[in-house]
Scaffold this motif. Structure first.
Motif, mmCIF file in Angstrom:
data_model
loop_
_atom_site.group_PDB
_atom_site.id
_atom_site.type_symbol
_atom_site.label_atom_id
_atom_site.label_comp_id
_atom_site.label_asym_id
_atom_site.label_seq_id
_atom_site.Cartn_x
_atom_site.Cartn_y
_atom_site.Cartn_z
ATOM 1 N N ALA A 1 0.826 -1.208 0.000
ATOM 2 C CA ALA A 1 0.000 0.000 0.000
ATOM 3 C C ALA A 1 0.864 1.264 0.000
ATOM 4 N N ALA A 2 2.033 1.190 0.625
ATOM 5 C CA ALA A 2 2.945 2.342 0.687
ATOM 6 C C ALA A 2 3.947 2.347 -0.468
ATOM 7 N N GLU A 3 3.775 1.380 -1.406
ATOM 8 C CA GLU A 3 4.703 1.234 -2.530
ATOM 9 C C GLU A 3 6.150 1.182 -2.030
ATOM 10 N N GLY A 4 6.351 0.335 -1.028
ATOM 11 C CA GLY A 4 7.626 0.304 -0.329
ATOM 12 C C GLY A 4 8.639 -0.726 -0.767
ATOM 13 N N TRP A 5 8.341 -1.503 -1.789
ATOM 14 C CA TRP A 5 9.271 -2.571 -2.155
ATOM 15 C C TRP A 5 10.548 -2.034 -2.782
ATOM 16 N N THR A 6 10.527 -0.868 -3.382
ATOM 17 C CA THR A 6 11.776 -0.312 -3.923
ATOM 18 C C THR A 6 12.730 0.042 -2.786
ATOM 19 N N LEU A 7 12.169 0.368 -1.623
ATOM 20 C CA LEU A 7 13.011 0.672 -0.465
ATOM 21 C C LEU A 7 13.839 -0.547 -0.069
ATOM 22 N N GLU A 8 13.248 -1.741 -0.143
ATOM 23 C CA GLU A 8 13.982 -2.948 0.225
ATOM 24 C C GLU A 8 15.246 -3.089 -0.622
ATOM 25 N N SER A 9 15.130 -2.883 -1.923
ATOM 26 C CA SER A 9 16.311 -3.019 -2.780
ATOM 27 C C SER A 9 17.324 -1.915 -2.493
ATOM 28 N N ARG A 10 16.861 -0.711 -2.135
ATOM 29 C CA ARG A 10 17.796 0.371 -1.799
ATOM 30 C C ARG A 10 18.545 0.065 -0.505
ATOM 31 N N VAL A 11 17.836 -0.490 0.483
ATOM 32 C CA VAL A 11 18.483 -0.878 1.752
ATOM 33 C C VAL A 11 19.528 -1.957 1.468
ATOM 34 N N GLU A 12 19.166 -2.955 0.665
ATOM 35 C CA GLU A 12 20.104 -4.037 0.348
ATOM 36 C C GLU A 12 21.320 -3.515 -0.417
ATOM 37 N N LYS A 13 21.131 -2.527 -1.305
ATOM 38 C CA LYS A 13 22.259 -1.942 -2.036
ATOM 39 C C LYS A 13 23.221 -1.230 -1.096
ATOM 40 N N VAL A 14 22.683 -0.479 -0.133
ATOM 41 C CA VAL A 14 23.537 0.222 0.837
ATOM 42 C C VAL A 14 24.366 -0.791 1.608
ATOM 43 N N ILE A 15 23.722 -1.841 2.082
ATOM 44 C CA ILE A 15 24.414 -2.869 2.862
ATOM 45 C C ILE A 15 25.481 -3.548 2.009
ATOM 46 N N GLU A 16 25.145 -3.846 0.756
ATOM 47 C CA GLU A 16 26.099 -4.493 -0.148
ATOM 48 C C GLU A 16 27.292 -3.583 -0.441
ATOM 49 N N ARG A 17 27.032 -2.308 -0.707
ATOM 50 C CA ARG A 17 28.122 -1.369 -1.008
ATOM 51 C C ARG A 17 29.083 -1.206 0.152
ATOM 52 N N LEU A 18 28.565 -1.345 1.371
ATOM 53 C CA LEU A 18 29.419 -1.240 2.548
ATOM 54 C C LEU A 18 30.035 -2.584 2.938
ATOM 55 N N SER A 19 29.705 -3.616 2.175
ATOM 56 C CA SER A 19 30.206 -4.977 2.434
ATOM 57 C C SER A 19 29.894 -5.425 3.862
ATOM 58 N N LEU A 20 28.652 -5.184 4.285
ATOM 59 C CA LEU A 20 28.230 -5.570 5.624
ATOM 60 C C LEU A 20 27.271 -6.751 5.548
ATOM 61 N N PRO A 21 27.313 -7.645 6.515
ATOM 62 C CA PRO A 21 26.356 -8.748 6.547
ATOM 63 C C PRO A 21 25.019 -8.255 7.117
ATOM 64 N N ALA A 22 23.939 -8.375 6.355
ATOM 65 C CA ALA A 22 22.636 -7.832 6.742
ATOM 66 C C ALA A 22 22.114 -8.392 8.057
ATOM 67 N N GLU A 23 22.445 -9.659 8.332
ATOM 68 C CA GLU A 23 21.926 -10.311 9.535
ATOM 69 C C GLU A 23 22.804 -10.076 10.761
ATOM 70 N N ALA A 24 23.967 -9.481 10.582
ATOM 71 C CA ALA A 24 24.891 -9.294 11.706
ATOM 72 C C ALA A 24 24.350 -8.263 12.689
#
Length: 166
Positions: free
Chosen positions: A124-147
């Protein structure tokens, strides 16, 4: 139309102007970098852009719905949680929904009703693009998302200062 327009902006901190007659705009899709010596007014400018501070003169015009996100120079040592949660929290309520969805979808015990409710609210909030942006930030910083966020992760985050979310 620009996302943010700054016109003849003046700001001082009890003395000479720190920012004087600044005029610029930030358009959709544009990437910016603010560079300067310590004390030059970079953080102050960001606080003016997000409305935390009011200018002494001139004005800052934000397009309706535009939010300015920024990370403080000093990362709060009290921040805790998984890396994904902390990065998503930077997007406010929608980020928190996304973090909840992330936890429920990765939980050992599957709660289909809660997952469906969260999915519907994010849709409803059209929020799925945010998920990919969050994952990109984490990937660019080479951080483990679950850590869990710890001192070394905080150190890796220092230096990130601004993202314009529209």
């Amino acid at each position: 139309m620009p996302l943010i327009t700054v016109q003849d902006l003046d700001y001082s901190v009890g003395g000479p102007l720190l920012i004087e007659q600044a005029t610029f705009s930030i358009d959709r899709g544009e990437r910016i970098c603010i560079v300067g010596r310590n004390g030059a007014g970079k953080s102050t400018l960001l606080r003016l852009l997000d409305g935390e501070l009011s200018p002494d003169g001139g004005r800052v015009i934000r397009e309706i719905g535009v939010r300015v996100g920024r990370m403080a120079q000093e990362v709060d040592a009290g921040i805790h949680g998984q890396v994904f949660d902390v990065v998503a929290a930077g997007a406010g309520d929608l980020g928190e929904l996304l973090a909840q969805y992330h936890h429920v979808s990765h939980a050992a015990e599957f709660d289909a009703k809660l997952l469906a409710d969260l999915h519907e609210r994010i849709d409803a909030a059209e929020g799925w693009t945010l998920e990919s942006r969050v994952e990109k930030v984490i990937e660019r910083l080479s951080l483990p998302a679950e850590a869990e966020l710890r001192k070394q992760v905080l150190d890796a985050l220092i230096g990130l200062t601004m993202a314009v979310l529209a």
